[in-house]
Design a protein around this motif. Structure first.
Motif, mmCIF file in Angstrom:
data_model
loop_
_atom_site.group_PDB
_atom_site.id
_atom_site.type_symbol
_atom_site.label_atom_id
_atom_site.label_comp_id
_atom_site.label_asym_id
_atom_site.label_seq_id
_atom_site.Cartn_x
_atom_site.Cartn_y
_atom_site.Cartn_z
ATOM 1 N N SER A 152 0.833 -1.212 0.073
ATOM 2 C CA SER A 152 -0.060 0.086 -0.241
ATOM 3 C C SER A 152 0.780 1.290 -0.035
ATOM 4 O O SER A 152 0.459 2.358 -0.620
ATOM 5 C CB SER A 152 -0.842 -0.100 1.198
ATOM 6 N N HIS A 176 -6.173 -4.169 7.314
ATOM 7 C CA HIS A 176 -6.772 -3.097 6.937
ATOM 8 C C HIS A 176 -8.362 -3.105 7.496
ATOM 9 O O HIS A 176 -8.660 -4.275 7.238
ATOM 10 C CB HIS A 176 -6.688 -2.975 5.389
ATOM 11 N N PHE A 216 -10.458 0.018 -0.080
ATOM 12 C CA PHE A 216 -10.250 -1.464 -0.021
ATOM 13 C C PHE A 216 -11.360 -2.306 0.762
ATOM 14 O O PHE A 216 -12.388 -1.675 1.254
ATOM 15 C CB PHE A 216 -9.040 -1.860 0.211
ATOM 16 N N THR A 217 -11.008 -3.639 1.150
ATOM 17 C CA THR A 217 -11.815 -4.319 2.074
ATOM 18 C C THR A 217 -10.899 -4.757 3.101
ATOM 19 O O THR A 217 -9.651 -4.447 3.228
ATOM 20 C CB THR A 217 -12.956 -5.213 1.322
#
Length: 271
Positions: free
Chosen positions: A153, A181, A187-188
């Motif tokens: 990321s 995350h 995102f998930t």
């Protein structure tokens, strides 16, 4: 036998937000991931026709080329949209979860886990998925498990010029500090691996001498940045070929694992 529940945000992400069928076929960094995954798998898979279980195989992107190579592929995925799309790949399909497979003991020559470990935040769930892969593999069978790199990321959000934004900066800082995350912006829910962590998880599950590779290598984010700022594909250019060469050249140097976007661990069930 009930299927373990998929995290609702993960299901929503792959149902409503992202088209996983296009991810590895459109952008240059996606193409790089596809080409490198193919060549790493070809290096380690037994000859066709071997029986291959593609766990978390999504819409069948990898199953399709594996079937074309002569493998017998059964795909399992927890997202109904993916299972329906995968029917056209020439494999058999099943709605299911990596943590509880319906396959019998020792029934496959190869198990692919090219997505499930991304979204299993709890280490116990990742161990359960790897234990299931071990169970359904024949002795001597091959497992290939992918992880998102802990630092991916950082590179990605620099390439797309988001990292200086305070909210994004805070989110990426949390990923770097916690390896997770929370699934809220962009995102998930996801877990981010270090190379040695992914290797050790396979070892704890019983796989012999697991080896970890950087899939895209150290220059994938350059492709993303150039496409972002030019608006043009670089997938058929010398820049892409150079990034592919860099990924191959980086393999002998474990310190460069941290620069790849995705990691691939390959191991065997002991004979």
């Amino acid at each position: 036998m009930s299927i373990p529940e998929l995290a609702p945000r993960v299901l929503a992400f792959y149902t409503d937000t992202v088209d996983e069928s296009a991810r590895l076929l459109t952008s240059a960094d996606g193409r790089l991931e596809m080409v490198r995954t193919q060549e790493l798998l070809r290096r380690h898979l037994p000859a066709a026709p071997a029986r291959l279980l593609d766990v978390g195989g999504g819409p069948g992107t990898h199953a399709r080329w594996l079937v074309e190579c002569g493998y017998t592929v059964h795909l399992v995925d927890p997202v109904p949209r993916h299972v329906e799309a995968a029917r056209s790949a020439g494999c058999t399909v099943e709605l299911g979860d990596a943590r509880r497979l319906t396959a019998g003991d020792g029934s496959y020559d190869v198990v692919l886990l090219l997505g499930p470990l991304y979204h299993l935040i709890d280490g116990a769930d990742r161990h359960r998925a790897l234990a299931e892969a071990y169970r359904v593999l024949r002795p001597g069978g091959v497992v290939a498990a992918a992880g998102i790199n802990r630092y991916a990321s950082l590179f990605e959000h620099t390439a797309i010029a988001h990292l200086h934004d305070d909210r994004v900066h805070a989110s990426i800082a949390t990923i770097l500090a916690t390896a997770t995350h929370d699934g809220k912006p962009a995102f998930t829910e996801a877990h981010f691996h270090r190379g040695e962590e992914l290797r050790d998880e396979l070892g704890v599950a019983g796989f012999e001498t697991p080896e970890v590779f950087g899939i895209e290598g150290p220059t994938w984010a350059m492709l993303k940045a150039v496409e972002r700022y030019t608006g043009s594909s670089v997938a058929e250019t010398p820049l892409f070929e150079s990034a592919l060469a860099a990924a191959r050249m980086a393999e002998p140097y474990p310190e460069l694992l941290a620069a790849s976007s995705h990691l691939l661990a390959v191991g065997r069930r002991p004979v």
